[in-house]
Write a protein that holds these residues in place. Sequence first.
Motif, PDB file in Angstrom:
ATOM      1  N   ILE A 193      48.094  25.650 -41.475  1.00  0.00           N
ATOM      2  CA  ILE A 193      47.491  26.080 -42.746  1.00  0.00           C
ATOM      3  C   ILE A 193      46.818  24.920 -43.466  1.00  0.00           C
ATOM      4  CG2 ILE A 193      49.080  28.010 -42.987  1.00  0.00           C
ATOM      5  CD1 ILE A 193      50.745  26.342 -44.866  1.00  0.00           C
ATOM      6  N   THR A 194      47.034  23.699 -43.000  1.00  0.00           N
ATOM      7  CA  THR A 194      46.351  22.548 -43.590  1.00  0.00           C
ATOM      8  C   THR A 194      44.970  22.444 -42.966  1.00  0.00           C
ATOM      9  OG1 THR A 194      48.447  21.403 -43.910  1.00  0.00           O
ATOM     10  CG2 THR A 194      46.454  20.075 -44.025  1.00  0.00           C
ATOM     11  N   PRO A 195      43.925  22.447 -43.768  1.00  0.00           N
ATOM     12  CA  PRO A 195      42.575  22.430 -43.181  1.00  0.00           C
ATOM     13  C   PRO A 195      42.159  21.024 -42.746  1.00  0.00           C
ATOM     14  CG  PRO A 195      42.434  22.519 -45.567  1.00  0.00           C
ATOM     15  CD  PRO A 195      43.911  22.591 -45.237  1.00  0.00           C
ATOM     16  N   ASN A 196      41.205  21.010 -41.847  1.00  0.00           N
ATOM     17  CA  ASN A 196      40.515  19.780 -41.435  1.00  0.00           C
ATOM     18  C   ASN A 196      41.477  18.723 -40.872  1.00  0.00           C
ATOM     19  OD1 ASN A 196      38.094  20.943 -42.371  1.00  0.00           O
ATOM     20  ND2 ASN A 196      38.476  20.156 -44.452  1.00  0.00           N
ATOM     21  N   VAL A 197      42.312  19.118 -39.955  1.00  0.00           N
ATOM     22  CA  VAL A 197      43.178  18.174 -39.265  1.00  0.00           C
ATOM     23  C   VAL A 197      42.823  18.225 -37.776  1.00  0.00           C
ATOM     24  CG1 VAL A 197      45.058  18.237 -40.929  1.00  0.00           C
ATOM     25  CG2 VAL A 197      44.994  19.918 -39.084  1.00  0.00           C
ATOM     26  N   PRO A 198      42.902  17.083 -37.066  1.00  0.00           N
ATOM     27  CA  PRO A 198      42.518  17.060 -35.633  1.00  0.00           C
ATOM     28  C   PRO A 198      43.641  17.541 -34.712  1.00  0.00           C
ATOM     29  CG  PRO A 198      43.072  14.857 -36.336  1.00  0.00           C
ATOM     30  CD  PRO A 198      43.203  15.725 -37.563  1.00  0.00           C
ATOM     31  N   PHE A 199      44.223  18.685 -35.091  1.00  0.00           N
ATOM     32  CA  PHE A 199      45.318  19.214 -34.284  1.00  0.00           C
ATOM     33  C   PHE A 199      45.133  20.707 -34.121  1.00  0.00           C
ATOM     34  CE2 PHE A 199      46.987  15.454 -36.399  1.00  0.00           C
ATOM     35  CZ  PHE A 199      47.547  14.762 -35.340  1.00  0.00           C
ATOM     36  N   ALA A 200      45.750  21.243 -33.074  1.00  0.00           N
ATOM     37  CA  ALA A 200      45.734  22.680 -32.808  1.00  0.00           C
ATOM     38  C   ALA A 200      47.118  23.094 -32.333  1.00  0.00           C
ATOM     39  CB  ALA A 200      44.673  23.025 -31.769  1.00  0.00           C
ATOM     40  N   ILE A 201      47.448  24.389 -32.560  1.00  0.00           N
ATOM     41  CA  ILE A 201      48.754  24.905 -32.187  1.00  0.00           C
ATOM     42  C   ILE A 201      48.555  26.200 -31.426  1.00  0.00           C
ATOM     43  CG2 ILE A 201      49.071  26.157 -34.372  1.00  0.00           C
ATOM     44  CD1 ILE A 201      52.062  25.433 -34.167  1.00  0.00           C
ATOM     45  N   ASP A 202      49.334  26.415 -30.382  1.00  0.00           N
ATOM     46  CA  ASP A 202      49.222  27.638 -29.597  1.00  0.00           C
ATOM     47  C   ASP A 202      50.313  28.620 -30.011  1.00  0.00           C
ATOM     48  OD1 ASP A 202      51.536  26.652 -28.473  1.00  0.00           O
ATOM     49  OD2 ASP A 202      50.615  26.128 -26.546  1.00  0.00           O
ATOM     50  N   ASN A 203      50.363  29.783 -29.364  1.00  0.00           N
ATOM     51  CA  ASN A 203      51.309  30.833 -29.732  1.00  0.00           C
ATOM     52  C   ASN A 203      52.747  30.468 -29.418  1.00  0.00           C
ATOM     53  OD1 ASN A 203      49.171  32.389 -30.632  1.00  0.00           O
ATOM     54  ND2 ASN A 203      48.987  33.549 -28.703  1.00  0.00           N
ATOM     55  N   ASP A 204      52.958  29.433 -28.618  1.00  0.00           N
ATOM     56  CA  ASP A 204      54.324  28.993 -28.316  1.00  0.00           C
ATOM     57  C   ASP A 204      54.779  27.874 -29.234  1.00  0.00           C
ATOM     58  OD1 ASP A 204      54.558  30.803 -26.223  1.00  0.00           O
ATOM     59  OD2 ASP A 204      53.586  29.420 -24.825  1.00  0.00           O
ATOM     60  N   GLY A 205      53.958  27.448 -30.167  1.00  0.00           N
ATOM     61  CA  GLY A 205      54.337  26.404 -31.114  1.00  0.00           C
ATOM     62  C   GLY A 205      54.027  25.006 -30.649  1.00  0.00           C
ATOM     63  N   ASN A 206      53.284  24.824 -29.529  1.00  0.00           N
ATOM     64  CA  ASN A 206      52.947  23.496 -29.033  1.00  0.00           C
ATOM     65  C   ASN A 206      51.740  22.954 -29.792  1.00  0.00           C
ATOM     66  OD1 ASN A 206      54.945  23.526 -26.949  1.00  0.00           O
ATOM     67  ND2 ASN A 206      53.608  24.921 -25.803  1.00  0.00           N
ATOM     68  N   ILE A 207      51.917  21.770 -30.343  1.00  0.00           N
ATOM     69  CA  ILE A 207      50.860  21.133 -31.124  1.00  0.00           C
ATOM     70  C   ILE A 207      50.238  20.034 -30.277  1.00  0.00           C
ATOM     71  CG2 ILE A 207      50.336  19.808 -33.195  1.00  0.00           C
ATOM     72  CD1 ILE A 207      52.623  21.226 -34.579  1.00  0.00           C
ATOM     73  N   LYS A 208      48.913  19.998 -30.235  1.00  0.00           N
ATOM     74  CA  LYS A 208      48.177  18.969 -29.508  1.00  0.00           C
ATOM     75  C   LYS A 208      47.048  18.460 -30.383  1.00  0.00           C
ATOM     76  CE  LYS A 208      44.997  22.167 -27.230  1.00  0.00           C
ATOM     77  NZ  LYS A 208      44.440  22.630 -25.929  1.00  0.00           N
ATOM     78  N   ASN A 209      46.554  17.297 -30.021  1.00  0.00           N
ATOM     79  CA  ASN A 209      45.423  16.748 -30.763  1.00  0.00           C
ATOM     80  C   ASN A 209      44.119  17.188 -30.114  1.00  0.00           C
ATOM     81  OD1 ASN A 209      46.170  15.119 -28.550  1.00  0.00           O
ATOM     82  ND2 ASN A 209      44.945  13.413 -29.308  1.00  0.00           N
ATOM     83  N   THR A 210      43.141  17.460 -30.948  1.00  0.00           N
ATOM     84  CA  THR A 210      41.841  17.930 -30.474  1.00  0.00           C
ATOM     85  C   THR A 210      40.848  16.805 -30.269  1.00  0.00           C
ATOM     86  OG1 THR A 210      41.163  18.339 -32.764  1.00  0.00           O
ATOM     87  CG2 THR A 210      42.147  20.183 -31.544  1.00  0.00           C
ATOM     88  N   GLU A 211      41.212  15.593 -30.669  1.00  0.00           N
ATOM     89  CA  GLU A 211      40.365  14.437 -30.477  1.00  0.00           C
ATOM     90  C   GLU A 211      41.255  13.207 -30.394  1.00  0.00           C
ATOM     91  OE1 GLU A 211      39.121  13.171 -34.972  1.00  0.00           O
ATOM     92  OE2 GLU A 211      38.013  14.847 -34.058  1.00  0.00           O
ATOM     93  N   PRO A 212      40.784  12.143 -29.733  1.00  0.00           N
ATOM     94  CA  PRO A 212      41.610  10.935 -29.657  1.00  0.00           C
ATOM     95  C   PRO A 212      41.887  10.393 -31.057  1.00  0.00           C
ATOM     96  CG  PRO A 212      39.825  10.855 -28.051  1.00  0.00           C
ATOM     97  CD  PRO A 212      39.542  12.032 -28.928  1.00  0.00           C
ATOM     98  N   LEU A 213      43.121   9.956 -31.231  1.00  0.00           N
ATOM     99  CA  LEU A 213      43.544   9.454 -32.530  1.00  0.00           C
ATOM    100  C   LEU A 213      43.347   7.948 -32.600  1.00  0.00           C
ATOM    101  CD1 LEU A 213      46.837  11.522 -32.900  1.00  0.00           C
ATOM    102  CD2 LEU A 213      44.538  12.126 -33.665  1.00  0.00           C
ATOM    103  N   ASP A 214      43.077   7.477 -33.797  1.00  0.00           N
ATOM    104  CA  ASP A 214      42.825   6.067 -34.030  1.00  0.00           C
ATOM    105  C   ASP A 214      43.789   5.582 -35.093  1.00  0.00           C
ATOM    106  OD1 ASP A 214      41.908   3.529 -34.320  1.00  0.00           O
ATOM    107  OD2 ASP A 214      39.828   4.058 -34.773  1.00  0.00           O
TER     108      ASP A 214
END
Length: 958
Positions: A193-214
């Motif tokens: 629910i937090t907008p504009n973050v480089p992360f995504a979550i699937d239906n199983d609750g797994n969170i991954k990053n959508t871009e390399p983090l710095d």
Amino acid sequence: IEDNRGKARRLLFSSSVSFLCRSANKHKPWIETEYQGIVMENDNTVLLNPPLFALDKDAPLHYAGEICGFRVHNGPLGSGSVQFEAVVLDRSTGEGLVRSKEPLDCESQREHSFTIQAYDCGEGPDGVNSKKSHKATVHVRVNDVNEFSPVFVERRYEASVPEGRLFDRIVRVEALDADCSPQYSQICFYDIITPNVPFAIDNDGNIKNTEPLDSKRQRIHTFWVTAFDCGKNRAQADAQVVVTVKPSCKPGWIGWTKRVEYTPGSGSIPLFPSLHLETCEETVWNIQATVELQTGHIGKGCDRDSYSDRSVRRLCGAVRGEVDLLPPPSPAANWTSALPTLPSSDSSLVFSFNGSNHVAVVPDAVVSALSGDHFTLQLWMRRGGANIQPATTQTRGNRKEEETIVCSTVKNDDSFSHYSLSVHGCRLSLFYWPDVSAARPVKFLWKLEQVCDSEWHHLSLSVQFPSVTLYVDGVTFDPALIHDNGAIPNPAPRQRMFIGACWEEEQKEILNNTIPEGKDSGGYHGLLSGVTVRPGSVEPHSVVECLYACREGLDFGDLETLGSGMKVHVNPSQSVLVLEGDDIESFNRAVQQVTYRNSLRFATPGVRPLKLTTSLRCFNEESCLSLKQLEGYLVVLQPDAPQISLSGVGPHLARPAPEFEGPRGVPLFPELRIVCSLSHAVNTAAQGMEGGALMSDAVAHTLDGCEVQPLGEELNPEREELLVDMDVVRERGLEIINTTAYIAITGAESISVYEDVLRSVRYRLAKGSARFERRFRLSCSEMNGRYTSNELTLEVNFLHSLDSLYHPSHLLASQQQFLHPSHHAGELSGHTLPNPHRNSVVPGAATVIIMVCVGFLVVMVILGVFRIRSIHRRGEGSRGGAKEGSNQWDDSALTIIVNPMESHLMMRVTTSESSSRRRGETATPVATETHVSLHQFSWKPQTGSPVTHSNTFNINDC
């Protein structure tokens, strides 16, 4: 009559009415045997399938045909009757209704079971004589209502990841729903629910990053997630996720060097002096590293002494007397001639066995010398081998699993003993019969990985029955002793020995070392080399270890510096080293102590592949590191080659001919000196010199062979021979091969011993056989011919007196040699008179004699030329005048050169074909013998280019 009939009718009617009144409720109500019901959590009416109806066959009678009610009883589990009741909706139709007495909760109890029974109204309003139906089972399922919302297991989730990478899962969030049904209890999806973050979550609750983090841009990321069940209820409270970005870190080995160089003679060197493991703050509780050095391509499994097997046995102090069961094929040892052989890098002979029809039958004369129950059997073996194809009559399915290597029956004093050495899978077994006619066999069994790894291994089996000791590559292995129950038939009491199979039939059936087709041989499938048996006392362990232990391998530097909790394991061949520990710092120090050692002064150069495999075990197995296998190679550099120098012998040896004809002859190398030195580069910059230099250091070496070879034609055993002091040879345990082509002295011994033996080599001639010169060549080698010396050439000159030059017997011998030029062509071209500037014993008056000889020679040549021309003319006259012009002898190109100043007078006759050519044709000379001891040359016309022929005659042969 009519009155009577009327009375009868009235009587029958009254009787029927009375009967019906007495049996008005004679049937029980009927209901279904089982009902399935559904009730909602927010309702109390149970919907049954089929609907609840009670039937009574007494209908439509009043009371008896009506249903007055239903009774609810406890179900099979003893529960359910308290919460439910059944009521009658219509007495005439028997319709009923089941309902709950109080609200139901699906989460506390989802299913209920009970029984129900219907009863009628009896025979009157008071229900007298009412009847009950059978009991029917009712199953009620409480349907869920989406009354609960999802709840996260944790309110805050934290994770840390290295920067610059994309991860499939950084952290997993989880929410639960208290509803009882799958429809409402399952979480259908999560949402950030937090907008504009480089992360995504699937239906199983797994969170991954959508871009390399710095980590430099943002080190900590915080955001909120929520959950929805399948009824679209949102979580009561959202969860917070915190992701920490760590600076870049690559887990793995740091400081790995792919190429490691080893200089022969360096002893032990560390393989990984600066290697350490980086886990990137991952907590591990067990580390295991395996270092593997591949040396199977170096010789027979690893680097060993390059001397021959016999020389190595001598250097290690082994007891003599071994019998070679697979010798090189020769007329004296022909039982191995039919076996296929393969090349070997260490110059040894390798025999191939295909497991079917290859077998070596050792002759009885050899077997008879191997009697007794104390012996040592030694062999090199490699299961499977290279390019070995099974026989055409043999398939994989019908080949016997047990493969016999050696099978032997020998005669003792008054009995026969038998043994057979076999392999079966990864097991090595020895069957031994002390007495084939009385005793039962005893089986010794070893389970060895070396038997089935398809690599070269040396087996040494020492038998002192009933004790048996096995050495594999110099390491001792204890057997498992098994006394056989006698089911195996005893071998036949006759003397025989086979290599590669065991054969019970008559030996005459084996032809050319091949077992007939269709015979079951239980043959060995692989390679064998160096199969020997030595009867008598067995070798001590120190000798066996010296003979066949690898001279190179992996080692650990200092075990005392090994940290607590660390373990080190090295396999017997020292090709695999395993380190195991739980502390990273201690493990890194241990890895840096792994060394490579090679005790050979002249190690075999080449590449040894090197592998490092690492296994980590972490507290969090899901995120535990996985390290790839590292591959490199160890390069053993070319060692400084030893320079074997032969000196002390002049290029010429001149002695009077009678000395060579003495009983002991003349020593060829009386002042021979052998020096072995190593040349290596030295740093001259420290001494103020420019460039580099080579320094040669004299070292003590061991030679293993020297050869004296006559140059030109071989020795004529009727006139000349080479003599060696056999007492010195036998005393030193050396071997000698003395033929007309060479003398070879072999065996590992010091330089001083070889000097003594070679100084005793003498050259002797028979009476009247002295000529003018003979040349010999001497060379030595070490390490089985790997390093050779310079070739020392010696020219032997025989000094003759005047009497010997003109002795009648000497002249006769010279004439005989000249009359048979084809037999002595090699002598004429390879032996001349010695140079006058060197050892000459001709007095000053010899000049007169030489002039006389020259005059005599000129006269003989002139007579010979005229004789040849006269014979040639007669031949032309017989063939007719038509060919006279084309085939006529032309002596214009004949030249005779005589040098009176040479002590070995020569006559050189040169003929040219230019005068004998016809146009478009070439003349080829054909030599025929004349009665004046000269050559007559005639020509046959043929096409081709002209050829100039030159013939040289020694005056000694004139």
